[in-house]
Design an enzyme around this catalytic site. Sequence first.
Site, PDB file in Angstrom:
ATOM      1  N   HIS C 240       0.882  -1.153   0.000  1.00  0.00           N
ATOM      2  CA  HIS C 240       0.000   0.000   0.000  1.00  0.00           C
ATOM      3  C   HIS C 240       0.924   1.208   0.000  1.00  0.00           C
ATOM      4  CE1 HIS C 240      -3.029   2.883   1.205  1.00  0.00           C
ATOM      5  NE2 HIS C 240      -3.969   1.953   1.138  1.00  0.00           N
ATOM      6  N   ARG C 262      -5.499  10.216  -1.371  1.00  0.00           N
ATOM      7  CA  ARG C 262      -4.939  10.510  -2.687  1.00  0.00           C
ATOM      8  C   ARG C 262      -6.059  10.767  -3.680  1.00  0.00           C
ATOM      9  NH1 ARG C 262      -2.574   6.106  -4.801  1.00  0.00           N
ATOM     10  NH2 ARG C 262      -3.250   4.810  -3.076  1.00  0.00           N
TER      11      ARG C 262
END
Lengths: 116, 237, 583, 113
Positions: C240, C262
Amino acid sequence: MTARDAINRAHPLWVAFIVHRLSGLALALFLPLHFWILSLAMTDPARLDGLLGFTERGIVKTAEFGLVFLLAIHMFGGLRLMAPEFLPWRAPHKTLAAAAAAVSFLLACLFLMRAL
Amino acid sequence: MPVKTHQVTIVRSSDAATEFEVPAHDNQTVLDVVSWIQQYADPTLSYRFACRVGMCGSCAMTVNGVPRWTCRTHISKVLQDGAVEIGPLRNLPVVKDLTVDMDPFFDKWIAAEGVHHESRTRHDDIAPIDASDPARVEASAGIECINCAVCYAACDTVTANDSYLGPAALQRGWTLLNDAKDAGHDAILEAVSGTGGCHNCHSMGSCTALCPNELDPMSAIAGLKRETAKSFFKRRR
Amino acid sequence: MTALEHHDTDILILGSGGAGLFAALHAQQTAPEGTKITIAVKGLIGKSGCTRMVQGGYNVALGGGDTVERHFMDTIEGGKWLPNQDMAWRLCEQAVVRIRELENEVGCFFDRNPDGTLHQKAFAGQTADRTVHKGDLTGIEIINRLMEKVLASGVEKLQEHRAIGLIPTADGASLAGVLMIDMRTGRFRFVRAKAVLMATGGGPTMYKYHTPSGDKTMDGLAMALRAGLPLRDMEMVQFHPTGLLAGSHTRMTGTVLEEGLRGAGGQLLNHAGQRFMFDYDQKGERATRDVVSRGIYAEMRKANDPEQEGVFISMSHLGPENVRQKFKGMVKRCADSGFDLAAGQVEVVPTAHYFMGGVVVDVDTRTEMEGLYVAGEDAGGAHGSNRLGGNGVANSTVFGGIAGDTMGRDVAGMTLRDPDMTILQAEIARAVYPLMQKPDLIQPLRQSLQEVMWDNVGVMRTKTGMEQGLVRIQKVSDALMKVGVDDTNLAFNLTWHDWLNMASLCEVSEVIAKAGLARENSRGAHYREDFPDDGGLENSDYTVARKSGDDLRVTREPVAFTIVRPGETILPDGEPETLVAQP
Amino acid sequence: MLTLRLYMLQRITALVMAPLVLLHLGVMIYAIQGGLSAEEILGRTQGSALWFAIYATFTLSIAIHGAIGLRAIAAEWGGFRGYGLEALMWVTGAFLLGLGLRAVWAVTYGAAP
Ligand SMILES: Cc1cc2nc3c(=O)[nH]c(=O)nc-3n(C[C@H](O)[C@H](O)[C@H](O)COP(=O)(O)OP(=O)(O)OC[C@H]3O[C@@H](n4cnc5c(N)ncnc54)[C@H](O)[C@@H]3O)c2cc1C
Ligand code: HEM
Ligand code: SF4
Ligand code: F3S
Ligand code: FES
């Protein structure tokens, strides 16, 4: 539970609970005495008068102020407890608790002032 | 080597050491402090954790007398004059040192009918639900409980009354009672009205004050009291 | 100390994540009346494992243009044509049933649209709004509800029971039972069962930065390896991109800062305070996990600054108040640990997240050993080289349920079997070995292993790097054998379990490195700097690792394109490439 | 150790008492001026069916409410359980009721002239 633990955990509503419980307990313990004094009206009126006469004295007055305060705070505390139990809203508990304490205090002061 | 240290007292169930000096760091949780002791100072120290981020609810301990998630409590928040005392969670049987047996907590969760009562099957469509419906809002309010038992440990009524179901279990009951999909209305009311039921709660509010998830079991329990009171009159006609 | 307690059951389930709990429910539904079902778990039921930590959500095609076919194609393409297509199909098809089961029977509540239907969103790499979720705490909702059902169902609980060995019958053909340590007392317990589901959830925690829960240390795969079972795709470790970096002394390090940051416009800044992701991909920070992880890793390597290892994620340009509101949980979590996500910058680093590899199983979760079933993250095949966000929990719940059904049916024709006593004794000997050595610290060894895996078998790999890694892993394993554990009190002795954790991690780390060496191309999560090409999708093959005695062998098997071939699609003609509104 | 029934009784009696307490306090605050005397009290209450009814209700409520309240305290702080707890509740209830009714009777119908 140590005293320090209890202090670390304490918060306004918890204090309100303790006050409510202790006032209820005190009322339950005091009432028999109160009842007994009133029954003197039947059995020994003179003594009743004598005892009531005590109200003139400082300690007794303070004690009575205390009792009225107890009754008031227990009642308003109880009402503030029951409000969110019976009314369908998420109550501002702390504000209610503070209000209950304030009203009780006012009432007791009124009592005291009248008694003076 | 960091120069600064914390004075840590561990409440143990065994008669192993209880006082430790733990090196201080900037980013350090209570769980990190406990872990350091086990990893570097006393290999026999027992504690429990899993997720390390406040999702699993298995790391709760008593820190300076107050129940908390240790993985999400920065050590600086609890230090008193550079010292801290860490013990097992209150109100549950200790397994060893800082680990408690959580079974009673979950037994009560189930006893409060804290389990979905099916009204549909996998062959049915998913029920359309309006998330802003007042009942749904009420149900959603307590849904993020991670059953960490912090509230259970905080509640003095649990301490004083072993049959009391406790805030988390009752809150779960309230959530389900408001869940339109749940068919257990009567069973839940019955379950929360018994000897250990919601009526034992004195609205002390420690549950709500200390829930690390900012949930409000006290109000949920008040809701149960209200609904059971209604049912009391209904049943009597 | 080595006293052994015996216990019998009909169906034994190891692990209480999505796979284990669903198996317990389904086994009850299909097994004959009176079948005894037992759940044994290293932590507490429902409170351990990673299903609980699921944030983003659950992939399922529920119409609105989306179809099982589309979900399937995304899964195959995301897995770079390595998935076992029959498993991937099963996953996508059954997810539809499972989500209805979760909502209707188990009692989950997932977020709704204003019209009352399920809200679905798109993770990177998906061509439809497909991910069902409950805020960003989806796993808590799923596991809490499952846990309640299982607790109320009266299955037998063996909590804080750690499985340490799969014990076969004397002829080696079937599984007799599982050796465990009752962690609370420190005693050994051998549990015989007709059918055993292994659902211990993988968990690549041998990396310096990792997301999974602390109880996951690859025990299942290590046990399977020792039992001689084939493991596939073992080189496939998903990173991740944004794990919290807060120092090696805190368990917060490595924990996930959610993907949505994000997606919402969060920026990644390097040591010079500059955005860099557009140097690597035109989607910038919104690129897929593997791409962003490699971008960050490359920047970190470029800077090579021991004082500031990671890069920064910055959200403040979106308005701190806005961030605080939109990512309430994340902001609070950071604040609890002393970071200001809303207004400041938080240091992040790629973090090992999910293990695509696992035991070779058929679509019904059966393994080649009679009586052993594997589901969830322990099973390999469904994801190939990359798992799509949202396919992890779908995988564990779908195949957990299937395992329960299969075991429930199979168990009717099965009997309890007796173990191979030599293997049982050998497994006990393995576990008590450290108790006979001179006690010493274990944590430094764990840290060395984590450094090795991060440096040599991590986000970007090379032949020399991995070979060096193998040597270093061996060194750590050797060192581990010299470190002992004080045996005065074995009750809840975490240090003993730390040792056993390390043993599992070392065993599996070696396999990851060897499988990584065997794959001389780059697919999904596996990136070879010395072989950056995908090696031709038509020639896709997957690695199979198998141990016999001390001999670990990795072979390659061709992927069977049973449903669709590279370059083709099963979507009808004229279907749009994607149904997701482009930003 | 409260069940729904005891809880309801406690709340209902509390609600009954609330106005009575206010009344009682009001009278007290009014009456207390210049001191209390037996004569004054009795002058107000003697022979009044209304006062009797009010105070009898009050007393009954107190007895029920107080007994249930003491029961909770005895269980939680005193560790009482089972029959001991039930007995305690009934005895305190009866005691409060007996003493209370005697007092009410005394100030209404029973006073010595
Ligand atoms: C932070 C995080 C976020 C994630 N977010 C998502 C997401 O948004 N969407 C998604 O699809 N997937 C997500 N995943 C992946 C997903 O959580 C996993 O793929 C999936 O939950 C695995 O389920 P499982 O049942 O196989 O294992 P787990 O849920 O991990 O359960 C494993 C169980 O096995 C037990 N166990 C371990 N070892 C032993 C042993 N030796 N003996 C006995 N028991 C043992 C453990 O205690 C635990 O109970 C996420 C993972 C993490 C870590
Ligand atoms: C208008 C008057 C009153 C009101 C509104 C009231 C209200 C309440 C309520 C709501 C409770 C429950 C508290 C809880 O569950 O925690 C309670 C408890 C109690 N009350 Fe009262 N009450 C009143 C008068 C009295 C009187 C006159 C007595 C004296 C006998 C009394 C004695 C008690 C006791 C002993 C308790 C138990 C306390 C506890 O459990 O903590 N109350 N009261
Ligand atoms: S209500 Fe809060 S404190 Fe209680 S168990 Fe749930 S999350 Fe923990
Ligand atoms: S602390 Fe306990 S008494 Fe009630 S309000 Fe909470 S459950
Ligand atoms: S470790 Fe999971 S909540 Fe703290």
